[in-house]
Write an enzyme that holds these catalytic residues in place. Structure first.
Site, PDB file in Angstrom:
ATOM      1  N   LYS A  96       0.844  -1.216   0.000  1.00  0.00           N
ATOM      2  CA  LYS A  96       0.000   0.000   0.000  1.00  0.00           C
ATOM      3  C   LYS A  96       0.870   1.254   0.000  1.00  0.00           C
ATOM      4  O   LYS A  96       0.664   2.170  -0.784  1.00  0.00           O
ATOM      5  CB  LYS A  96      -0.924   0.026   1.241  1.00  0.00           C
ATOM      6  CG  LYS A  96      -1.884  -1.163   1.321  1.00  0.00           C
ATOM      7  CD  LYS A  96      -2.810  -1.052   2.522  1.00  0.00           C
ATOM      8  CE  LYS A  96      -2.114  -1.157   3.883  1.00  0.00           C
ATOM      9  NZ  LYS A  96      -1.441  -2.438   4.129  1.00  0.00           N
ATOM     10  N   ARG A 127      10.964  -1.757  11.071  1.00  0.00           N
ATOM     11  CA  ARG A 127       9.823  -1.272  11.848  1.00  0.00           C
ATOM     12  C   ARG A 127       9.595  -2.189  13.046  1.00  0.00           C
ATOM     13  O   ARG A 127       9.595  -3.412  12.899  1.00  0.00           O
ATOM     14  CB  ARG A 127       8.557  -1.263  10.968  1.00  0.00           C
ATOM     15  CG  ARG A 127       8.093   0.128  10.632  1.00  0.00           C
ATOM     16  CD  ARG A 127       7.014   0.150   9.600  1.00  0.00           C
ATOM     17  NE  ARG A 127       5.795  -0.541   9.997  1.00  0.00           N
ATOM     18  CZ  ARG A 127       4.697  -0.555   9.255  1.00  0.00           C
ATOM     19  NH1 ARG A 127       4.658   0.060   8.105  1.00  0.00           N
ATOM     20  NH2 ARG A 127       3.633  -1.204   9.667  1.00  0.00           N
ATOM     21  N   ARG A 173      -1.232  -8.757  13.205  1.00  0.00           N
ATOM     22  CA  ARG A 173      -1.689  -7.773  12.205  1.00  0.00           C
ATOM     23  C   ARG A 173      -2.424  -8.478  11.068  1.00  0.00           C
ATOM     24  O   ARG A 173      -3.470  -8.002  10.622  1.00  0.00           O
ATOM     25  CB  ARG A 173      -0.485  -6.998  11.651  1.00  0.00           C
ATOM     26  CG  ARG A 173       0.061  -5.997  12.646  1.00  0.00           C
ATOM     27  CD  ARG A 173       1.451  -5.508  12.271  1.00  0.00           C
ATOM     28  NE  ARG A 173       1.517  -4.877  10.985  1.00  0.00           N
ATOM     29  CZ  ARG A 173       2.643  -4.703  10.300  1.00  0.00           C
ATOM     30  NH1 ARG A 173       3.801  -5.122  10.795  1.00  0.00           N
ATOM     31  NH2 ARG A 173       2.620  -4.104   9.144  1.00  0.00           N
ATOM     32  N   ARG A 184     -10.179   0.949   7.580  1.00  0.00           N
ATOM     33  CA  ARG A 184      -9.846  -0.456   7.827  1.00  0.00           C
ATOM     34  C   ARG A 184     -10.993  -1.218   8.470  1.00  0.00           C
ATOM     35  O   ARG A 184     -10.902  -2.437   8.645  1.00  0.00           O
ATOM     36  CB  ARG A 184      -8.647  -0.554   8.759  1.00  0.00           C
ATOM     37  CG  ARG A 184      -7.415  -1.048   8.048  1.00  0.00           C
ATOM     38  CD  ARG A 184      -6.298  -1.054   9.012  1.00  0.00           C
ATOM     39  NE  ARG A 184      -5.276  -0.178   8.535  1.00  0.00           N
ATOM     40  CZ  ARG A 184      -4.022  -0.556   8.347  1.00  0.00           C
ATOM     41  NH1 ARG A 184      -3.640  -1.761   8.640  1.00  0.00           N
ATOM     42  NH2 ARG A 184      -3.150   0.299   7.908  1.00  0.00           N
ATOM     43  N   ARG A 215      11.803  -5.797   4.721  1.00  0.00           N
ATOM     44  CA  ARG A 215      11.441  -4.373   4.674  1.00  0.00           C
ATOM     45  C   ARG A 215      12.367  -3.541   5.550  1.00  0.00           C
ATOM     46  O   ARG A 215      12.716  -3.910   6.664  1.00  0.00           O
ATOM     47  CB  ARG A 215      10.005  -4.164   5.149  1.00  0.00           C
ATOM     48  CG  ARG A 215       9.731  -2.658   5.238  1.00  0.00           C
ATOM     49  CD  ARG A 215       8.301  -2.283   5.310  1.00  0.00           C
ATOM     50  NE  ARG A 215       7.539  -2.967   6.316  1.00  0.00           N
ATOM     51  CZ  ARG A 215       6.219  -2.871   6.401  1.00  0.00           C
ATOM     52  NH1 ARG A 215       5.549  -2.159   5.526  1.00  0.00           N
ATOM     53  NH2 ARG A 215       5.598  -3.520   7.350  1.00  0.00           N
TER      54      ARG A 215
END
Ligand code: AP5
Ligand code: MG
Length: 216
Positions: free
Chosen positions: A13, A159, A170, A87, A126
Site C-alpha cells: 500500500k 519497523r 496484524r 480499515r 522491509r
C-alpha cells in the site's frame, strides 16, 4: 482524484501510494505513518497509540477517525491517496459522511490482493527511513547504498511491528475485519481488485493504466 488503498499488511500500500502521489501530484495520507508520528509524541494519546501499534492491534475507531478527519480537511481540495484507512466498516461509513459533507466523494478504492507466502518475504526484508518514511526492501527494492536512504542519507531501520509475532496479529486482524469493508465498497461500485503479487513495476503499471483510464 480521491483514492483509498486497501490490502493486507505488507501488500505494498505504502509503496504504490507513493507512486500514485508522485505521478499524479497528490498528497499521501498513510494512517500508519500518522499514528507512528503521534506515537513519538509523549502525550496521553501517543502512549495509547503505542500500545495498539506495538502489539499489532487496531487503534480504536474514534481515535483513528479524528486523526484522519483533521488531515483530510486540510488536503481535500487537492485530492488525496489514503493508505491504510479505512480499515473497518465504521471507519468507511465515517469517511463517506465526512467526504459527503465536503462535497468530495471517493473516486475509487484499490484493493491490493497478495498471496500469504509472498507477504512473508516482503516483511522479512522491509527497511524504512525514519526521517522521510520511504520504504525499501533489502532484495526486492534495495536502496542505492546498502542500509542508507536514497533521499536523505539516513540509516534505514526495521519497523518494530515487523517482528514475526506482531506480524501474525496484524494479518489475523486484517482477515477478521476486511470482508464487510470489501462488501461495502463493492456495493458502492467503487472497488477495484488488483493482483499485487507481482513486482513493484508490474503492479504499478496496472494501477497507472487504470487511473489514466478513469481520469479521462
Ligand atoms: P500500517 O503502517 O498501515 O501497516 P499495515 O497495514 O500493516 O501495512 P504495512 O505498512 O506493513 O504494509 P504496506 O501494505 O504499506 O506495504 P509496503 O509498501 O510497506 O499500520 C500499522 C499499524 O497502525 C496497524 O497495525 C494498526 O495498529 C495501526 N493502524 C493503521 N491504520 C489503522 C486504521 N485505519 N485503524 C486502526 N488502526 C490502524 O511494502 C512491504 C514491503 O514489500 C516493503 O519492503 C516493500 O519494499 C516491498 N514491496 C512492496 N511492494 C512490492 C512488490 N510488488 N514486489 C516486491 N516487494 C514489494
Ligand atoms: Mg504501509
Amino acid at each position: 482524484m480521491r483514492l483509498a488503498l486497501l490490502g493486507p499488511p505488507g501488500a505494498g500500500k505504502g509503496t504504490q501510494a507513493a507512486r500514485i502521489c508522485e505521478a499524479f501530484g497528490l498528497p499521501h495520507l498513510s494512517s500508519g505513518d500518522l499514528l507512528r508520528a503521534e506515537k513519538l509524541k509523549n502525550t496521553p494519546s501517543g502512549k495509547r497509540i503505542r500500545d495498539y501499534i506495538d502489539s499489532g492491534r487496531f487503534v480504536p475507531d474514534d481515535l483513528m477517525i479524528s486523526i484522519m478527519r483533521s488531515k483530510l480537511v486540510s488536503v481535500v481540495r487537492q485530492g488525496f491517496v489514503l493508505d491504510g484507512f479505512p480499515r473497518t466498516l465504521s471507519q468507511a461509513e465515517s469517511l463517506t459522511e465526512m467526504l459527503a459533507s465536503l462535497e468530495s466523494p471517493l473516486t475509487g478504492v484499490i484493493n491490493l490482493a497478495v498471496a500469504p507466502e509472498v507477504l512473508t518475504r516482503r516483511f522479512e526484508g522491509r527497511r524504512v527511513c525514519p526521517v522521510c518514511l520511504s520504504v525499501y526492501h533489502v532484495d526486492l527494492m534495495p536502496p542505492q547504498r546498502e542500509g542508507i536512504c536514497d533521499h536523505d542519507g539516513a540509516a534505514l531501520v526495521i519497523r518494530p511491528d515487523d517482528m514475526p509475532a506482531v506480524v501474525r496479529t496484524r494479518i489475523e486482524t486484517y482477515h477478521y475485519t476486511i470482508s464487510p469493508l470489501l462488501e461495502y465498497y463493492r456495493k458502492a461500485r467503487l472497488l477495484w481488485d488488483v493482483d499485487a503479487s507481482g513486482s513493484v513495476e508490474t503492479v504499478w503499471s496496472a494501477i497507472e493504466a487504470h487511473l489514466l483510464e478513469i481520469g479521462r
